[in-house]
Design an enzyme around this catalytic site. Structure first.
Site, PDB file in Angstrom:
ATOM      1  N   ARG A  23      -0.214   8.783  14.575  1.00 17.81           N
ATOM      2  CA  ARG A  23      -0.567   9.431  13.301  1.00 17.81           C
ATOM      3  C   ARG A  23      -1.370  10.683  13.585  1.00 17.81           C
ATOM      4  O   ARG A  23      -2.399  10.640  14.239  1.00 17.81           O
ATOM      5  CB  ARG A  23      -1.355   8.466  12.423  1.00 17.81           C
TER       6      ARG A  23
ATOM      7  N   GLN B  85      -1.340   3.030  20.551  1.00 21.08           N
ATOM      8  CA  GLN B  85      -1.102   3.655  19.236  1.00 21.08           C
ATOM      9  C   GLN B  85      -2.200   4.690  18.978  1.00 21.08           C
ATOM     10  O   GLN B  85      -3.310   4.547  19.486  1.00 21.08           O
ATOM     11  CB  GLN B  85      -1.044   2.592  18.123  1.00 21.08           C
TER      12      GLN B  85
ATOM     13  N   PHE C 287     -15.252  -1.067  15.610  1.00 27.82           N
ATOM     14  CA  PHE C 287     -15.571  -0.928  17.048  1.00 27.82           C
ATOM     15  C   PHE C 287     -17.064  -0.622  17.233  1.00 27.82           C
ATOM     16  O   PHE C 287     -17.699  -1.127  18.159  1.00 27.82           O
ATOM     17  CB  PHE C 287     -14.727   0.174  17.698  1.00 27.82           C
TER      18      PHE C 287
ATOM     19  N   TYR D 197       0.838  -1.201   0.000  1.00 24.39           N
ATOM     20  CA  TYR D 197       0.000   0.000   0.000  1.00 24.39           C
ATOM     21  C   TYR D 197       0.879   1.259   0.000  1.00 24.39           C
ATOM     22  O   TYR D 197       0.746   2.131  -0.848  1.00 24.39           O
ATOM     23  CB  TYR D 197      -0.923  -0.009   1.222  1.00 24.39           C
ATOM     24  N   ASP D 198       1.817   1.295   0.961  1.00 30.44           N
ATOM     25  CA  ASP D 198       2.640   2.503   1.140  1.00 30.44           C
ATOM     26  C   ASP D 198       3.452   2.816  -0.112  1.00 30.44           C
ATOM     27  O   ASP D 198       3.492   3.953  -0.577  1.00 30.44           O
ATOM     28  CB  ASP D 198       3.634   2.327   2.301  1.00 30.44           C
TER      29      ASP D 198
ATOM     30  N   GLY E  38       3.070   1.700  -3.197  1.00 28.28           N
ATOM     31  CA  GLY E  38       2.229   2.018  -4.363  1.00 28.28           C
ATOM     32  C   GLY E  38       1.866   3.498  -4.353  1.00 28.28           C
ATOM     33  O   GLY E  38       1.940   4.192  -5.367  1.00 28.28           O
ATOM     34  N   LYS E  39       1.497   3.978  -3.186  1.00 28.88           N
ATOM     35  CA  LYS E  39       1.128   5.388  -3.065  1.00 28.88           C
ATOM     36  C   LYS E  39       2.355   6.283  -3.267  1.00 28.88           C
ATOM     37  O   LYS E  39       2.266   7.345  -3.884  1.00 28.88           O
ATOM     38  CB  LYS E  39       0.504   5.655  -1.688  1.00 28.88           C
TER      39      LYS E  39
ATOM     40  N   GLY F 122      -3.106  -0.770  22.790  1.00 32.05           N
ATOM     41  CA  GLY F 122      -4.047   0.294  22.389  1.00 32.05           C
ATOM     42  C   GLY F 122      -3.489   1.694  22.564  1.00 32.05           C
ATOM     43  O   GLY F 122      -4.220   2.679  22.472  1.00 32.05           O
TER      44      GLY F 122
HETATM   45  N1  UDP Z   1      -7.279  -1.575  15.374  1.00 30.90           N
HETATM   46  C1  UDP Z   1      -7.606  -2.245  16.559  1.00 30.90           C
HETATM   47  N2  UDP Z   1      -8.578  -3.195  16.520  1.00 30.90           N
HETATM   48  C2  UDP Z   1      -9.250  -3.512  15.377  1.00 30.90           C
HETATM   49  C3  UDP Z   1      -8.933  -2.817  14.193  1.00 30.90           C
HETATM   50  C4  UDP Z   1      -7.936  -1.858  14.230  1.00 30.90           C
HETATM   51  O1  UDP Z   1      -7.020  -1.978  17.611  1.00 30.90           O
HETATM   52  O2  UDP Z   1     -10.120  -4.395  15.423  1.00 30.90           O
HETATM   53  C5  UDP Z   1      -6.197  -0.575  15.402  1.00 30.90           C
HETATM   54  C6  UDP Z   1      -5.076  -0.876  14.408  1.00 30.90           C
HETATM   55  O3  UDP Z   1      -4.121  -1.769  14.944  1.00 30.90           O
HETATM   56  C7  UDP Z   1      -4.500   0.516  14.173  1.00 30.90           C
HETATM   57  C8  UDP Z   1      -5.712   1.434  14.291  1.00 30.90           C
HETATM   58  O4  UDP Z   1      -6.700   0.675  14.983  1.00 30.90           O
HETATM   59  O5  UDP Z   1      -3.573   0.839  15.171  1.00 30.90           O
HETATM   60  C9  UDP Z   1      -6.275   1.879  12.947  1.00 30.90           C
HETATM   61  O6  UDP Z   1      -6.510   0.735  12.159  1.00 30.90           O
HETATM   62  P1  UDP Z   1      -7.294   0.796  10.789  1.00 30.90           P
HETATM   63  O7  UDP Z   1      -7.588  -0.608  10.376  1.00 30.90           O
HETATM   64  O8  UDP Z   1      -8.441   1.711  10.898  1.00 30.90           O
HETATM   65  O9  UDP Z   1      -6.266   1.378   9.703  1.00 30.90           O
HETATM   66  P2  UDP Z   1      -4.878   2.174   9.695  1.00 30.90           P
HETATM   67  O10 UDP Z   1      -5.106   3.496  10.322  1.00 30.90           O
HETATM   68  O11 UDP Z   1      -3.864   1.351  10.435  1.00 30.90           O
HETATM   69  O12 UDP Z   1      -4.570   2.248   8.252  1.00 30.90           O
END
Ligand code: UDP
Length: 309
Positions: free
Chosen positions: A274, A206, A188, A140-141, A143-144, A204
């Protein structure tokens, strides 16, 4: 009548853009292979070409070509790395060639993913990224990133009017929530509505910074229609960071769910923080996000409750 091609026009972002363009009196052609769609989202007034973007070749004059086609959900693109790379390499090339032929304005939806595991937060457009060229997210990264390089090459070599945006975690009604397609917010919410466990990856801690769909649409429309910004690259996102754990708690509270928050294995190569530095978009587009997370979540929850979850 101006004509516009939207690749990925049946997707979440694309279908909003398509409706907006039609409402502005633009004749819209969608190129979409439905690889990540489970239904028709595109309005019937749009012309629909059901094909992979790299297999398409259209003659005719288009004022705008907007390249959105991509598989943005990590769980999905990690399973489909080749397709993910092709739509944002060969696909980008095909659309650029069409743009040169028809002298179109070319607008590209890149991604905050091009920054990888960013070490500068909030991240400005000038940050080069901290990205693995071979890891599981590289399809993904890279490619972009390749697409950005190719677009800038076309801009410099052929004087093509190009604009690149880097959206950061856009969400809102109509986003897909099922299976590997569900990004964190809709997943969620779905778990909370069903009173299932909320699956937080790792500790969690991040973070992400979320942008509501109407704010994305407004910024995108300005990027498409504004004169004199050719060659620009803009972050389109929010700088309001929230941890994934806080997000999970907020969604449980807002939905008044009895779900338990559980910690499951984290994702490899998951960016740890992010957040978008959006000062440049503020200056160039006179834009800033208007919808806060609480309101955006409640609108998304409302829409999901109306569905058949
Ligand atoms: N995430 C999570 N549980 C889930 C799905 C995602 O904790 O069931 C976390 C994932 O590890 C990431 C963040 O939520 O840190 C955002 O994930 P998403 O799939 O939305 O996409 P991303 O921002 O990584 O492209």
């Amino acid at each position: 009548m101006d004509r516009m091609i939207i690749s990925g026009g049946n997707g979440f972002l694309g279908s909003y853009l398509c409706e907006k363009a039609l409402s502005e009196g633009i004749d819209v052609t969608i190129v979409d292979d439905f690889s990540t769609s489970n239904k028709l989202n595109a309005p019937p007034e749009a012309h629909l070409i059901k094909k992979r973007v790299e297999d398409v070749s259209l003659d005719g004059n288009y004022r705008y070509i907007v390249h959105l086609a991509a598989r943005p959900s990590p769980e999905d693109y990690i399973k489909n790395p080749v397709e993910t790379l092709l739509s944002n390499s060969v696909g980008t090339l095909k659309l650029l060639e069409m743009s040169v032929k028809s002298k179109s304005r070319f607008v590209y939806t890149s991604s905050s993913e091009i920054y990888g595991n960013a070490q500068v937060i909030p991240t400005p457009e000038t940050y080069y990224g901290y990205v693995s060229s071979w890891g599981i997210r590289s399809c993904y990264d890279e490619g972009k990133r390749y697409s950005e390089a190719l677009i800038m090459a076309y801009h410099r070599k052929f004087g093509l009017d190009t604009r690149i945006q880097r959206p950061f975690n856009v969400y809102g009604p109509k986003i897909r929530y099922d299976g590997p397609y569900g990004r964190v917010i809709p997943r969620f919410i779905m778990q909370a509505i069903r009173n299932d466990d909320i699956t937080v990856h790792g500790d969690g801690m991040q973070t992400r910074s979320f942008l509501y769909i109407s704010d994305w649409l407004e910024a995108t429309w300005r990027m498409i229609t504004k004169d004199g910004i050719e060659g620009e690259i803009l972050n389109i996102g929010s700088s309001d960071e929230i941890t994934v754990l806080e997000l999970a708690k907020k969604i449980v509270e807002t939905t008044r769910s009895t779900s338990k928050i559980v910690h499951v294995a984290g994702r490899d190569d998951d960016p740890q923080r992010r957040s978008a530095d959006i000062r440049k978009a503020g200056k160039i587009l006179g834009w800033k996000p208007l919808v806060g997370l609480n309101f955006g979540l409640s609108k998304t929850i409302e829409w999901m409750r109306e569905g058949d979850i």
